[in-house]
Design a protein around this motif. Structure first.
Motif, PDB file in Angstrom:
ATOM      1  N   SER A 255     -13.301  66.491 -10.234  1.00 43.04           N
ATOM      2  CA  SER A 255     -13.559  67.081  -8.914  1.00 43.04           C
ATOM      3  C   SER A 255     -12.691  68.292  -8.632  1.00 43.04           C
ATOM      4  N   ALA A 278     -18.012  69.969  -3.184  1.00 45.10           N
ATOM      5  CA  ALA A 278     -18.888  68.803  -3.081  1.00 45.10           C
ATOM      6  C   ALA A 278     -18.106  67.520  -2.865  1.00 45.10           C
ATOM      7  N   SER A 279     -16.965  67.389  -3.529  1.00 47.43           N
ATOM      8  CA  SER A 279     -16.188  66.157  -3.417  1.00 47.43           C
ATOM      9  C   SER A 279     -15.386  66.084  -2.130  1.00 47.43           C
ATOM     10  N   THR A 280     -15.082  67.222  -1.523  1.00 43.61           N
ATOM     11  CA  THR A 280     -14.266  67.235  -0.308  1.00 43.61           C
ATOM     12  C   THR A 280     -15.114  67.197   0.951  1.00 43.61           C
ATOM     13  N   THR A 282     -17.283  65.518   2.398  1.00 40.42           N
ATOM     14  CA  THR A 282     -17.959  64.223   2.554  1.00 40.42           C
ATOM     15  C   THR A 282     -17.709  63.594   3.916  1.00 40.42           C
ATOM     16  N   GLY A 283     -17.092  64.340   4.823  1.00 41.53           N
ATOM     17  CA  GLY A 283     -16.817  63.810   6.156  1.00 41.53           C
ATOM     18  C   GLY A 283     -15.428  63.258   6.322  1.00 41.53           C
ATOM     19  N   ASP A 284     -14.642  63.173   5.233  1.00 44.20           N
ATOM     20  CA  ASP A 284     -13.290  62.652   5.341  1.00 44.20           C
ATOM     21  C   ASP A 284     -12.325  63.663   5.955  1.00 44.20           C
TER      22      ASP A 284
END
Length: 325
Positions: A255, A278-280, A282-284
């Motif tokens: 990632s 894309a990995s970051t 995600t809503g976190d």
């Protein structure tokens, strides 16, 4: 002399037949106007969409650079935006190197195979064979990229790379990601280059054959230089596609969320800029936080890189373009 105006005046204005003919609407003129308006709307939508994308990226990017210096972002060698406190660092050189590293491996795979496939389809393959091979090659570009990622996890790394390079090869690694991205880009390069070579007038081939040149010499020294502008466009298009690839690198290469140092070992995980986004995203990451703004800063940088590549492509195509009558 006095009768001349009286003769010409009715011809121009008697009933207004001339101007009326120009103003008369026919089904054909209405259809052409509708097509013209439709094309303008399509072009306007493209321009507006691109402008809105740039503005959405630019707003958060400006906010990011208000908190992080541009020098640290562009030249820093430690990438740990997900950590907190003093461990948090925003030097994007490691993730940029990872992006270019994987793209380089992909182009090493895609360029020779793609150009060889284009030469074969254009110069060697019989028409019946070309009609079979080219659609199959183009179908490869339609395979979902997530399938390539799982193919790397289940076959490329465990069944191919580890037996060859040893068990120290990580499950996610740059070499597997580069190989799969190269296969993903190959149909684009092959198809566009083959179209450019097929468009070269056959009279050039006939002239070379008439002077005793072999098919290989004609392909490499006559057709290839004549189609160079289209081939360059194919290569730049393939490079842009590889730089922006996300899912294959996310699954097969890593990632890129945490890269405390530059990774140059192809058997180790690295990731890329697109995979990080894309990995970051995600809503976190809370909206308005520095982690959230980092996504847009990386996205804007990726946009600029692809823009520069396309501008370079336009310049090279214009430089090497050859026009035949």
């Amino acid at each position: 002399m006095a009768g001349t105006p009286s003769t010409t005046q009715p011809a121009m204005g008697g009933g207004g037949s001339g101007p009326n003919l120009l103003r008369t609407r026919t089904p054909r003129s209405v259809g052409e106007n509708a097509i013209r308006v439709s094309l303008f709307v399509a072009a306007a939508i493209s321009v507006i969409t691109t402008t809105l994308i740039v503005l959405s990226l630019l707003r958060e990017t400006v906010a990011f650079f208000g908190d992080v210096g541009a020098t640290e972002f562009l030249f820093g060698t430690k990438w740990t935006p997900q950590l907190a406190g003093e461990q948090q660092s925003f030097g994007m050189v490691p993730v940029l190197v990872g992006t270019l590293y994987i793209t380089g491996i992909a182009m090493l795979v895609a360029v020779p195979l793609g150009l060889l496939a284009a030469i074969y389809l254009s110069e060697y393959a019989p028409p019946r064979v070309r009609k079979i091979i080219k659609p199959i090659l183009e179908v490869l570009a339609g395979v979902p990229t997530i399938v390539f990622g799982f193919f790397a996890l289940t076959f490329i790394t465990p069944e191919l790379l580890r037996p060859l390079l040893g068990p120290e090869v990580q499950q996610s690694n740059q070499l597997a990601a580069g190989l799969l991205v190269g296969l993903l880009v190959l149909p684009t390069i092959a198809s566009v280059a083959e179209d450019a070579m097929t468009a070269v007038p056959y009279s050039l081939r006939e002239g070379a054959f008439g002077m005793g040149a072999s098919r290989l010499i004609v392909s490499l020294r006559v057709v290839f230089p004549a189609a160079l502008s289209g081939i360059i466009a194919a290569l730049v298009l393939g490079a842009s596609r590889a730089i922006g690839e996300t899912l294959v690198i996310l699954l097969a290469g890593g990632s890129g969320q945490l890269l405390p140092q530059i990774v140059t070992d192809p058997t180790q995980a690295s990731g890329s800029m697109a995979a990080f986004i894309a990995s970051t995203a995600t809503g976190d990451a809370p909206t308005g936080s520095i982690e959230f703004e980092t996504i847009f800063a990386v996205g804007f940088t990726l946009f600029v890189i692809c823009l520069v590549l396309n501008l370079l492509s336009i310049r090279l195509v214009g430089k090497y373009r050859q026009v035949y009558e």
